[in-house]
Write an enzyme that holds these catalytic residues in place. Structure first.
Site, PDB file in Angstrom:
ATOM      1  N   LYS A 100      36.035  13.629  35.356  1.00  0.00           N
ATOM      2  CA  LYS A 100      37.326  13.037  35.004  1.00  0.00           C
ATOM      3  C   LYS A 100      38.436  13.979  35.446  1.00  0.00           C
ATOM      4  O   LYS A 100      38.504  15.130  35.020  1.00  0.00           O
ATOM      5  CB  LYS A 100      37.423  12.784  33.503  1.00  0.00           C
ATOM      6  CG  LYS A 100      38.752  12.123  33.126  1.00  0.00           C
ATOM      7  CD  LYS A 100      39.029  12.199  31.644  1.00  0.00           C
ATOM      8  CE  LYS A 100      40.476  11.804  31.379  1.00  0.00           C
ATOM      9  NZ  LYS A 100      40.894  12.097  30.005  1.00  0.00           N
ATOM     10  N   GLY A 161      47.737  11.660  22.717  1.00  0.00           N
ATOM     11  CA  GLY A 161      47.891  12.099  21.336  1.00  0.00           C
ATOM     12  C   GLY A 161      48.988  11.410  20.555  1.00  0.00           C
ATOM     13  O   GLY A 161      49.206  11.728  19.383  1.00  0.00           O
ATOM     14  N   ASN A 209      40.244  10.314  22.108  1.00  0.00           N
ATOM     15  CA  ASN A 209      39.857  11.534  21.403  1.00  0.00           C
ATOM     16  C   ASN A 209      40.635  11.653  20.099  1.00  0.00           C
ATOM     17  O   ASN A 209      40.080  11.560  19.007  1.00  0.00           O
ATOM     18  CB  ASN A 209      40.081  12.747  22.291  1.00  0.00           C
ATOM     19  CG  ASN A 209      39.550  14.052  21.701  1.00  0.00           C
ATOM     20  OD1 ASN A 209      39.660  15.101  22.306  1.00  0.00           O
ATOM     21  ND2 ASN A 209      38.977  14.028  20.510  1.00  0.00           N
TER      22      ASN A 209
END
Length: 260
Positions: A100, A161, A209
């Protein structure tokens, strides 16, 4: 079986998850198990997978026989840094080609540097890597990355995020429509409904994530994300009913009513 196919290999799960921001490796392992993910991405510059024999090794809690370890270039800000990092990863992972790529442009918002991303993608593709690439939600640049040889395009839904979900569904739809390789949403997913919406929109998968690692209960959130991705994919394949404005259409018959 409806599989996600990347670089010729099929995967049952369309949910890919990262390994950062967890309390410890045990929490990482528990979330991975609950997610059902088969591809697990690892930031080579931040997580030890053998670079430092004196530190705990993530591969001790993630079985490479059961999961594909997808090295990523988080923390890289130039094409050169990214290429060097993935060449190191290939050595550490016994020649694995699937990687990635992400090349960042700003340390505060982590938005991708697209010229450097394209440059790195071209170098890596020539070097035999199978490149899954994090990119801006720009249909033109996404197509350029595909033409450079990337095996999957991974546009952000919103900033890494942020948990803001898909902020530009129209650009995402254009990328999906134009792509001949898998398109996976990468970055910005905050909760299960975001993941389901991405899949209902026609994405081939979702990588996340923070949404799992920073949840109050990461294992439960991983389970929720697994179900959301599966449900969103089924809804996409089923084909939703058309949206109608002010057009009544009773779901029950209007003829032969009792007492009519």
């Amino acid at each position: 079986m409806d599989q996600l196919v990347i670089a010729g290999r099929g995967y049952r799960s369309r949910l890919l998850i990262g390994t950062g921001k967890y309390r410890d490796f045990d929490a990482t392992r528990a979330a991975i198990e609950a997610s059902g993910a088969e591809i697990v991405t690892v930031a080579i510059r931040r997580v030890n997978i053998g670079q430092d024999p004196k530190q705990p090794n993530l591969l001790e809690v993630i079985d490479p026989a059961r999961h594909v370890i997808l090295p990523n270039t988080a923390g890289c800000y130039s094409a050169g840094e990214a290429v060097r990092t993935l060449r190191l990863a290939r050595e550490l992972l016994d020649g694995q080609a699937l990687v990635k790529l992400e090349v960042l442009g700003d340390a505060n918002n982590l938005f991708p540097n697209m010229p450097e991303t394209l440059k790195a993608a071209e170098i890596l593709a020539r070097d035999g890597f199978q490149v899954m690439v994090y990119c801006a939600d720009d249909p033109i640049q996404a197509k350029m990355l595909e033409d450079a040889g990337c095996v999957a395009i991974m546009p952000l839904a919103s900033l890494i995020g942020s948990g803001m979900g898909i902020v530009n569904p129209w650009n995402l739809a254009l990328i999906i429509r134009n792509a001949k390789v898998p398109v996976l949403v990468d970055a910005g997913v905050g909760t299960a409904s975001d993941a389901a919406l991405a899949m209902e929109s026609g994405c081939d998968g979702v990588l996340m994530n923070s949404a799992i690692a920073l949840a109050q209960n990461p294992v439960l959130m991983a389970s929720a994300m697994r179900k959301a991705v599966e449900a969103g994919r089924e809804a996409y394949l089923a084909g939703r009913m058309p949206k109608k404005l002010y057009h009544a259409d009773p779901s029950s018959p209007t003829t032969g009513l009792i007492g009519a």
